[in-house]
Structure formats: structure tokens, C-alpha cells
Motif scaffolding. Structure first.
Motif, PDB file in Angstrom:
ATOM      1  N   SER A   9       0.825  -1.234   0.000  1.00 31.62           N
ATOM      2  CA  SER A   9       0.000   0.000   0.000  1.00 31.62           C
ATOM      3  C   SER A   9       0.844   1.263   0.000  1.00 31.62           C
ATOM      4  N   GLY A  10       2.195   1.088   0.175  1.00 38.48           N
ATOM      5  CA  GLY A  10       2.993   2.298   0.418  1.00 38.48           C
ATOM      6  C   GLY A  10       4.312   2.324  -0.314  1.00 38.48           C
ATOM      7  N   GLY A  11       5.359   2.707   0.430  1.00 40.28           N
ATOM      8  CA  GLY A  11       6.672   2.920  -0.173  1.00 40.28           C
ATOM      9  C   GLY A  11       7.303   1.652  -0.715  1.00 40.28           C
ATOM     10  N   GLY A  12       6.941   0.495  -0.130  1.00 41.39           N
ATOM     11  CA  GLY A  12       7.465  -0.763  -0.644  1.00 41.39           C
ATOM     12  C   GLY A  12       8.841  -1.137  -0.140  1.00 41.39           C
ATOM     13  N   SER A  13       9.274  -0.557   0.987  1.00 42.93           N
ATOM     14  CA  SER A  13      10.622  -0.908   1.477  1.00 42.93           C
ATOM     15  C   SER A  13      10.677  -2.352   1.972  1.00 42.93           C
ATOM     16  N   ASN A  14       9.563  -2.861   2.505  1.00 42.65           N
ATOM     17  CA  ASN A  14       9.556  -4.285   2.903  1.00 42.65           C
ATOM     18  C   ASN A  14       9.576  -5.185   1.667  1.00 42.65           C
ATOM     19  N   LEU A  15       8.832  -4.803   0.647  1.00 45.73           N
ATOM     20  CA  LEU A  15       8.902  -5.531  -0.638  1.00 45.73           C
ATOM     21  C   LEU A  15      10.332  -5.508  -1.151  1.00 45.73           C
ATOM     22  N   GLN A  16      10.965  -4.348  -1.085  1.00 45.51           N
ATOM     23  CA  GLN A  16      12.343  -4.228  -1.595  1.00 45.51           C
ATOM     24  C   GLN A  16      13.287  -5.135  -0.827  1.00 45.51           C
ATOM     25  N   LEU A  88       1.937  -9.647   3.502  1.00 42.41           N
ATOM     26  CA  LEU A  88       1.424  -8.272   3.604  1.00 42.41           C
ATOM     27  C   LEU A  88       2.601  -7.397   4.010  1.00 42.41           C
ATOM     28  N   ALA A  89       3.082  -6.597   3.067  1.00 43.25           N
ATOM     29  CA  ALA A  89       4.296  -5.800   3.274  1.00 43.25           C
ATOM     30  C   ALA A  89       3.930  -4.320   3.216  1.00 43.25           C
ATOM     31  N   GLY A  90       3.533  -3.786   4.374  1.00 43.79           N
ATOM     32  CA  GLY A  90       3.078  -2.404   4.378  1.00 43.79           C
ATOM     33  C   GLY A  90       1.688  -2.293   3.779  1.00 43.79           C
ATOM     34  N   PHE A  91       0.934  -3.357   3.855  1.00 43.47           N
ATOM     35  CA  PHE A  91      -0.432  -3.413   3.303  1.00 43.47           C
ATOM     36  C   PHE A  91      -1.404  -2.902   4.356  1.00 43.47           C
ATOM     37  N   ASN A 109       2.048 -10.974   8.033  1.00 41.68           N
ATOM     38  CA  ASN A 109       2.020  -9.506   8.056  1.00 41.68           C
ATOM     39  C   ASN A 109       3.153  -9.005   8.941  1.00 41.68           C
ATOM     40  N   VAL A 110       3.765  -7.931   8.496  1.00 41.24           N
ATOM     41  CA  VAL A 110       4.788  -7.282   9.324  1.00 41.24           C
ATOM     42  C   VAL A 110       4.163  -6.040   9.954  1.00 41.24           C
ATOM     43  N   HIS A 111       4.356  -5.936  11.290  1.00 40.77           N
ATOM     44  CA  HIS A 111       3.757  -4.797  12.003  1.00 40.77           C
ATOM     45  C   HIS A 111       4.868  -4.098  12.789  1.00 40.77           C
ATOM     46  N   PRO A 112       4.878  -2.771  12.793  1.00 41.78           N
ATOM     47  CA  PRO A 112       6.002  -2.025  13.390  1.00 41.78           C
ATOM     48  C   PRO A 112       5.889  -1.769  14.890  1.00 41.78           C
ATOM     49  N   SER A 113       5.493  -2.837  15.646  1.00 39.32           N
ATOM     50  CA  SER A 113       5.544  -2.746  17.108  1.00 39.32           C
ATOM     51  C   SER A 113       5.656  -4.164  17.651  1.00 39.32           C
ATOM     52  N   LEU A 173      12.134   7.062  15.001  1.00 42.86           N
ATOM     53  CA  LEU A 173      11.816   5.746  15.571  1.00 42.86           C
ATOM     54  C   LEU A 173      11.328   4.801  14.470  1.00 42.86           C
ATOM     55  N   GLN A 174      10.494   5.332  13.569  1.00 42.66           N
ATOM     56  CA  GLN A 174       9.984   4.495  12.462  1.00 42.66           C
ATOM     57  C   GLN A 174      11.146   3.978  11.612  1.00 42.66           C
ATOM     58  N   ALA A 175      12.103   4.839  11.350  1.00 43.71           N
ATOM     59  CA  ALA A 175      13.248   4.440  10.507  1.00 43.71           C
ATOM     60  C   ALA A 175      14.032   3.315  11.169  1.00 43.71           C
ATOM     61  N   VAL A 177      12.879   1.152  13.428  1.00 49.35           N
ATOM     62  CA  VAL A 177      12.058  -0.068  13.441  1.00 49.35           C
ATOM     63  C   VAL A 177      11.997  -0.688  12.050  1.00 49.35           C
ATOM     64  N   LEU A 178      11.931   0.166  11.030  1.00 50.07           N
ATOM     65  CA  LEU A 178      11.832  -0.326   9.646  1.00 50.07           C
ATOM     66  C   LEU A 178      13.021  -1.224   9.286  1.00 50.07           C
ATOM     67  N   GLU A 179      14.205  -0.863   9.789  1.00 55.96           N
ATOM     68  CA  GLU A 179      15.385  -1.697   9.485  1.00 55.96           C
ATOM     69  C   GLU A 179      15.182  -3.113  10.021  1.00 55.96           C
ATOM     70  N   VAL A 180      14.564  -3.215  11.191  1.00 55.08           N
ATOM     71  CA  VAL A 180      14.299  -4.537  11.782  1.00 55.08           C
ATOM     72  C   VAL A 180      13.204  -5.246  10.999  1.00 55.08           C
ATOM     73  N   GLU A 181      12.166  -4.484  10.608  1.00 49.66           N
ATOM     74  CA  GLU A 181      11.107  -5.093   9.792  1.00 49.66           C
ATOM     75  C   GLU A 181      11.684  -5.761   8.555  1.00 49.66           C
ATOM     76  N   HIS A 182      12.596  -5.067   7.917  1.00 50.95           N
ATOM     77  CA  HIS A 182      13.162  -5.582   6.663  1.00 50.95           C
ATOM     78  C   HIS A 182      13.880  -6.907   6.888  1.00 50.95           C
TER      79      HIS A 182
HETATM   80  C1  GRF Z   1       6.013   0.321   7.586  1.00 48.81           C
HETATM   81  O1  GRF Z   1       6.036   1.040   8.817  1.00 48.81           O
HETATM   82  C2  GRF Z   1       5.346  -0.993   7.820  1.00 48.81           C
HETATM   83  O2  GRF Z   1       5.563  -1.526   9.098  1.00 48.81           O
HETATM   84  C3  GRF Z   1       3.927  -0.649   7.731  1.00 48.81           C
HETATM   85  O3  GRF Z   1       3.876   0.198   6.585  1.00 48.81           O
HETATM   86  C4  GRF Z   1       5.064   1.013   6.609  1.00 48.81           C
HETATM   87  C5  GRF Z   1       5.633   1.162   5.218  1.00 48.81           C
HETATM   88  O4  GRF Z   1       6.064  -0.081   4.770  1.00 48.81           O
HETATM   89  N1  GRF Z   1       3.125  -1.845   7.662  1.00 48.81           N
HETATM   90  P1  GRF Z   1       6.682  -0.230   3.277  1.00 48.81           P
HETATM   91  O5  GRF Z   1       7.864   0.710   3.181  1.00 48.81           O
HETATM   92  O6  GRF Z   1       5.584   0.167   2.307  1.00 48.81           O
HETATM   93  O7  GRF Z   1       7.090  -1.662   3.162  1.00 48.81           O
END
Ligand code: GRF
Length: 197
Positions: A9-16, A88-91, A109-113, A173-175, A177-182
Motif C-alpha cells: 500500500s505504500g513505499g514498498g521498502s519491505n517488498l524491496q 502483507l508488506a506495508g499493506f 504480516n509485518v507490524h512495526p511494534s 523511531l519508524q526508521a 524499526v523499519l530496518e528490523v522489519e526488513h
Molecule cells: C512500515 O512502517 C510498515 O511496518 C507498515 O507500513 C510502513 C511502510 O512499509 N506496515 P513499506 O515501506 O511500504 O514496506
């Protein structure tokens, strides 16, 4: 070869992170066969840059988080069949109905907490970190969990703690946590792609 559909749904850094892991040999036996978005988003551009088929099922064209919306997502995933794992990667939409049964214990699903903290309705994206800072916690983190019918409610698969530092903003903080999500999203995918069946 295990076939992954990644919902974004967003930037796609988890997809990347998944794309880079596959590219770099860190996710052997896995292939992303579809990137499916619920809105136009930069993540679709990342998929196209890697030559991965994309689809867009615009959530605003459906009653919010309805079964019909999820059924259309399922139809697109079936178009890439067979799919072994849905990530679900930022979905940001909620899955309902048939898709949950069809992919029981095969949607992550990856969740940032550190679920159950800062999870559930209203806890998404930057808002998760705003709430963590407002609550004064010294430790937060990331979670990968199985998806069932309850928002952020399925069995927890992986978690990793992240320190909250003096002067942290929601963005800093989001940045962190995002590194760990990845890392966790790749590690979680590996749990499925390296299993023998
Ligand atoms: C991230 O914080 C992720 O945890 C949340 O959506 C944000 C953006 O994720 N679910 P991405 O960069 O689109 O993967």
C-alpha cells in the motif's frame, strides 16, 4: 520453488527487502510472482523495476474492508496461481472472507511494534510510533505474525526489540524499526520457503 504474492500500500521498502534478498541469494527457493496493491503507490514501481507482474485493486472502489474487496484480491492472487505464501508488506487494508480460509496459516504480516502493544484498529504506519512515544515506552520493535480475521491478531512468528532513544521523533523511531522489519520479513518468508513441503 515457493511462489510469493506480496500485497502493498505504500513505499514498498519491505517488498524491496524481499526483492534484494532473493536477488542476493538470501531467500533461496523463493520467487515473487505478483505484487498486488490496494492503491497506486511507489511499491508498484519497485515491482515493475524488477520485472514482477503487478495488479491494482483500488480499495476506494469497494465498501471499505468488505468481503467483496478481499474476494477481488483473491481472484488476482489466483491469477498467479499457484501461490504458496501471501506477504502483507506495508499493506493497509483488512482481509476478510474466503481468502483467509484459502490461505490459512499462509498469510504473514509485518507490524512495526511488539504486538500486542500498539496494534489493532488505528495503529498503522507512523501512528504506531506516535503512540509508542506518547506512552513513554523505552523499548518497541517489530513483529511478523500470521493473519487471521482479527486485525494484527494472528499467531506471532517473529519479534525483535528496538530501543526508543532520547529525542526520538516518530520518524526517527519508524526508521529504526523499519530496518528490523526488513530483516524479519525476509526471515519469516524463509520459514515458509525453506520448509520441505
Ligand atoms: C512500515 O512502517 C510498515 O511496518 C507498515 O507500513 C510502513 C511502510 O512499509 N506496515 P513499506 O515501506 O511500504 O514496506
Amino acid at each position: 520453488m515457493k511462489r510469493l504474492a506480496v500485497l502493498v500500500s505504500g513505499g514498498g521498502s519491505n517488498l524491496q527487502a524481499l526483492l534484494d534478498a532473493i536477488e542476493g541469494g538470501g531467500l533461496p527457493g523463493a520467487a515473487i510472482v505478483l505484487v498486488l496493491a490496494d492503491r497506486d503507490c511507489p511499491a508498484l514501481g519497485r515491482a515493475r523495476a524488477s520485472g514482477i507482474p503487478t495488479a491494482l485493486v483500488d480499495r476506494v472502489k469497494y465498501v471499505r474492508n468488505s468481503d467483496i474487496f478481499s474476494d477481488e484480491l483473491l481472484r488476482r492472487i489466483d491469477g498467479a496461481s499457484p501461490v504458496d505464501l501471501v506477504v502483507l508488506a506495508g499493506f493497509l487494508s483488512i482481509l476478510k472472507g474466503a481468502i483467509l480460509g484459502r490461505f490459512e496459516d499462509r498469510i504473514i504480516n509485518v507490524h512495526p511494534s511488539l504486538i500486542p502493544a500498539f496494534s489493532g484498529d488505528g495503529c498503522w504506519g507512523i501512528h504506531v510510533h506516535e503512540r509508542a512515544l506518547a506512552s513513554g515506552v523505552k523499548v518497541t520493535g517489530a513483529t511478523v505474525h500470521l493473519v487471521d480475521g482479527v486485525t494484527d491478531g494472528g499467531r506471532i512468528l517473529l519479534q525483535e526489540a528496538v530501543p526508543v532513544l532520547e529525542g526520538d521523533s516518530p520518524a526517527s523511531l519508524q526508521a529504526r524499526v523499519l530496518e528490523v522489519e526488513h530483516r524479519l520479513v525476509v526471515q519469516a518468508a524463509r520459514l515458509f520457503t525453506e520448509s520441505e513441503e
